[in-house]
Design a protein around this motif. Structure first.
Motif, PDB file in Angstrom:
ATOM      1  N   ILE A  85       0.692   6.198 -11.155  1.00 51.58           N
ATOM      2  CA  ILE A  85       0.233   4.974 -10.406  1.00 51.58           C
ATOM      3  C   ILE A  85      -1.128   5.602  -9.738  1.00 51.58           C
ATOM      4  N   ASP A  86      -2.349   5.325 -10.319  1.00 50.64           N
ATOM      5  CA  ASP A  86      -3.471   6.136  -9.827  1.00 50.64           C
ATOM      6  C   ASP A  86      -4.589   5.080  -9.284  1.00 50.64           C
ATOM      7  N   THR A  87      -4.173   3.790  -9.330  1.00 52.38           N
ATOM      8  CA  THR A  87      -4.750   2.589  -8.575  1.00 52.38           C
ATOM      9  C   THR A  87      -3.905   2.029  -7.890  1.00 52.38           C
ATOM     10  N   LYS A  88      -4.490   1.416  -6.840  1.00 54.98           N
ATOM     11  CA  LYS A  88      -3.868   0.847  -5.634  1.00 54.98           C
ATOM     12  C   LYS A  88      -2.939  -0.296  -6.011  1.00 54.98           C
ATOM     13  N   GLN A  89      -1.782  -0.214  -5.944  1.00 58.23           N
ATOM     14  CA  GLN A  89      -0.871  -1.483  -6.220  1.00 58.23           C
ATOM     15  C   GLN A  89       0.378  -1.734  -5.226  1.00 58.23           C
ATOM     16  N   GLY A 125       7.583  -2.646  14.530  1.00 55.27           N
ATOM     17  CA  GLY A 125       6.722  -2.675  15.838  1.00 55.27           C
ATOM     18  C   GLY A 125       5.907  -3.763  15.759  1.00 55.27           C
ATOM     19  N   ARG A 126       5.109  -4.058  16.797  1.00 54.67           N
ATOM     20  CA  ARG A 126       4.108  -5.075  16.882  1.00 54.67           C
ATOM     21  C   ARG A 126       2.920  -4.922  16.143  1.00 54.67           C
ATOM     22  N   ILE A 127       2.393  -3.667  15.830  1.00 55.17           N
ATOM     23  CA  ILE A 127       1.256  -3.471  14.968  1.00 55.17           C
ATOM     24  C   ILE A 127       1.739  -3.086  13.464  1.00 55.17           C
ATOM     25  N   ILE A 128       1.534  -3.655  12.463  1.00 54.12           N
ATOM     26  CA  ILE A 128       1.782  -3.389  11.123  1.00 54.12           C
ATOM     27  C   ILE A 128       0.590  -3.157  10.446  1.00 54.12           C
ATOM     28  N   LYS A 129       0.052  -2.171   9.913  1.00 56.35           N
ATOM     29  CA  LYS A 129      -1.159  -2.109   9.025  1.00 56.35           C
ATOM     30  C   LYS A 129      -0.752  -2.019   7.657  1.00 56.35           C
ATOM     31  N   GLY A 130      -1.968  -2.706   7.024  1.00 58.72           N
ATOM     32  CA  GLY A 130      -1.869  -2.791   5.295  1.00 58.72           C
ATOM     33  C   GLY A 130      -1.678  -4.132   5.167  1.00 58.72           C
ATOM     34  N   ASN A 131      -1.703  -4.543   3.765  1.00 60.39           N
ATOM     35  CA  ASN A 131      -1.551  -5.883   3.210  1.00 60.39           C
ATOM     36  C   ASN A 131      -0.296  -5.862   2.023  1.00 60.39           C
ATOM     37  N   ALA A 132       0.599  -4.829   2.510  1.00 59.95           N
ATOM     38  CA  ALA A 132       1.917  -4.800   1.136  1.00 59.95           C
ATOM     39  C   ALA A 132       2.299  -5.841   0.894  1.00 59.95           C
ATOM     40  N   ILE A 133       2.745  -6.840   2.061  1.00 59.30           N
ATOM     41  CA  ILE A 133       3.517  -8.219   1.492  1.00 59.30           C
ATOM     42  C   ILE A 133       2.652  -8.992   0.723  1.00 59.30           C
ATOM     43  N   ARG A 134       1.484  -9.268   1.222  1.00 59.63           N
ATOM     44  CA  ARG A 134       0.599 -10.187   0.890  1.00 59.63           C
ATOM     45  C   ARG A 134       0.086  -9.648  -0.777  1.00 59.63           C
ATOM     46  N   ASP A 135      -0.013  -8.348  -0.919  1.00 56.95           N
ATOM     47  CA  ASP A 135      -0.586  -8.043  -2.054  1.00 56.95           C
ATOM     48  C   ASP A 135       0.654  -7.909  -3.193  1.00 56.95           C
ATOM     49  N   ALA A 136       1.830  -7.732  -2.696  1.00 62.40           N
ATOM     50  CA  ALA A 136       3.115  -7.538  -3.779  1.00 62.40           C
ATOM     51  C   ALA A 136       3.442  -9.042  -4.196  1.00 62.40           C
ATOM     52  N   SER A 137       3.008 -10.060  -3.462  1.00 67.55           N
ATOM     53  CA  SER A 137       3.524 -11.271  -4.009  1.00 67.55           C
ATOM     54  C   SER A 137       2.621 -12.121  -4.917  1.00 67.55           C
ATOM     55  N   LYS A 138       3.193 -12.916  -5.754  1.00 71.55           N
ATOM     56  CA  LYS A 138       2.485 -13.650  -6.930  1.00 71.55           C
ATOM     57  C   LYS A 138       1.978 -14.725  -6.476  1.00 71.55           C
ATOM     58  N   TYR A 139       2.402 -15.147  -5.208  1.00 75.01           N
ATOM     59  CA  TYR A 139       2.169 -16.466  -4.664  1.00 75.01           C
ATOM     60  C   TYR A 139       1.127 -16.426  -3.642  1.00 75.01           C
ATOM     61  N   VAL A 140       0.500 -15.422  -3.480  1.00 77.72           N
ATOM     62  CA  VAL A 140      -0.524 -15.184  -2.364  1.00 77.72           C
ATOM     63  C   VAL A 140      -1.795 -15.172  -3.004  1.00 77.72           C
ATOM     64  N   LEU A 141      -2.719 -16.166  -3.173  1.00 74.68           N
ATOM     65  CA  LEU A 141      -3.849 -16.204  -4.063  1.00 74.68           C
ATOM     66  C   LEU A 141      -4.986 -16.333  -3.319  1.00 74.68           C
ATOM     67  N   THR A 185       2.785  -0.070  -0.614  1.00 74.62           N
ATOM     68  CA  THR A 185       1.450  -0.153  -1.268  1.00 74.62           C
ATOM     69  C   THR A 185       1.395   1.258  -1.654  1.00 74.62           C
ATOM     70  N   ILE A 186       0.917   1.730  -2.774  1.00 76.34           N
ATOM     71  CA  ILE A 186       1.069   2.902  -3.238  1.00 76.34           C
ATOM     72  C   ILE A 186      -0.646   3.126  -3.940  1.00 76.34           C
ATOM     73  N   ASP A 187      -0.964   4.149  -3.268  1.00 75.47           N
ATOM     74  CA  ASP A 187      -2.419   4.511  -3.569  1.00 75.47           C
ATOM     75  C   ASP A 187      -2.546   6.033  -3.891  1.00 75.47           C
ATOM     76  N   GLN A 188      -3.252   6.341  -5.108  1.00 74.52           N
ATOM     77  CA  GLN A 188      -3.461   7.498  -5.465  1.00 74.52           C
ATOM     78  C   GLN A 188      -1.896   8.328  -5.580  1.00 74.52           C
ATOM     79  N   ASN A 189      -0.988   7.508  -6.038  1.00 73.07           N
ATOM     80  CA  ASN A 189       0.151   8.259  -6.264  1.00 73.07           C
ATOM     81  C   ASN A 189       0.958   8.621  -4.906  1.00 73.07           C
ATOM     82  N   THR A 190       0.368   8.062  -3.809  1.00 76.98           N
ATOM     83  CA  THR A 190       1.202   8.216  -2.628  1.00 76.98           C
ATOM     84  C   THR A 190       1.626   6.830  -1.918  1.00 76.98           C
TER      85      THR A 190
END
Length: 204
Positions: A85-89, A125-141, A185-190
């Motif tokens: 997984i070398d591209t952001k997914q 917590g109150r602050i969550i970084k990233g877009n993992a939920i949005r980007d994992a869903s096929k319904y958010v375009l 979210t996995i970026d560069q195998n991490t």
């Protein structure tokens, strides 16, 4: 009756039939025709508030998608081990493991769950970084939103709903076995971001 009058009479009957078949269009307050919405038209969130957009997507689509159409952790783990997984997914995933720690702050916190030989930090917590939920869903375009800003901001609404679903973790959770539905979210195998959407605790 002359042929001319007969043709005129036939023409009048035809015009009356056409008028009868026509649908009368209602007019708005300015006298413009009101065109009914096409039931098959694509949904657009351009005129919705972000909270309304989240209401339209979370319960009906995104949350069921996460809990029913997740990628097995074993599949993701094998890809990570093979450095594939070398591209952001982003993925929805189910994690079955043991809660190792609960570290809460005023704004940010983390729950660490051990799945096999891997420790995964879940943001809470109150602050969550990233877009993992949005980007994992096929319904958010992206095309359903007015602009890039609103597309970015919808992640905050999803994260708020995820935290409401998870509840309020505390130190008593440590050592418990748990099943977690999360967006990662996995970026560069991490794993760069992981957000729990559901935590089911069960027995030590």
């Amino acid at each position: 009756m002359s042929y001319k009058k007969i043709f005129q009479f036939i023409g009048l009957i035809a015009c009356l039939n056409l008028l009868t078949a026509c649908t009368v269009t209602d007019l708005d307050a300015d006298g413009n025709p009101i065109i009914p919405k096409d039931p098959n038209a694509a949904v657009s969130f351009a005129d919705f508030t972000l909270s309304e957009v989240a209401d339209q997507l979370w319960e009906p689509k995104v949350f069921p998608e996460a809990t029913q159409e997740f990628t097995p952790w074993e599949s993701i783990k094998s890809q990570l081990d093979a450095q594939q997984i070398d591209t952001k997914q982003s993925f929805f995933v189910r994690l079955d493991g043991t809660i190792e720690s609960v570290d809460l702050g005023k704004m940010r916190g983390a729950i660490t769950i051990k799945v096999g030989d891997t420790n995964i930090d879940l943001q809470v917590g109150r602050i969550i970084k990233g877009n993992a939920i949005r980007d994992a869903s096929k319904y958010v375009l992206f095309d359903d939103f007015k602009n890039q800003i609103r597309f970015a901001q919808i992640s905050r609404e999803f994260n708020n709903r995820a935290m409401a679903s998870v509840g309020e973790p505390d130190s008593s959770w440590v050592g418990e076995k748990a099943t977690v539905i999360a967006a990662i979210t996995i970026d560069q195998n991490t794993i760069s971001d992981a957000v729990p959407m559901q935590i089911i605790r069960g027995g030590k």
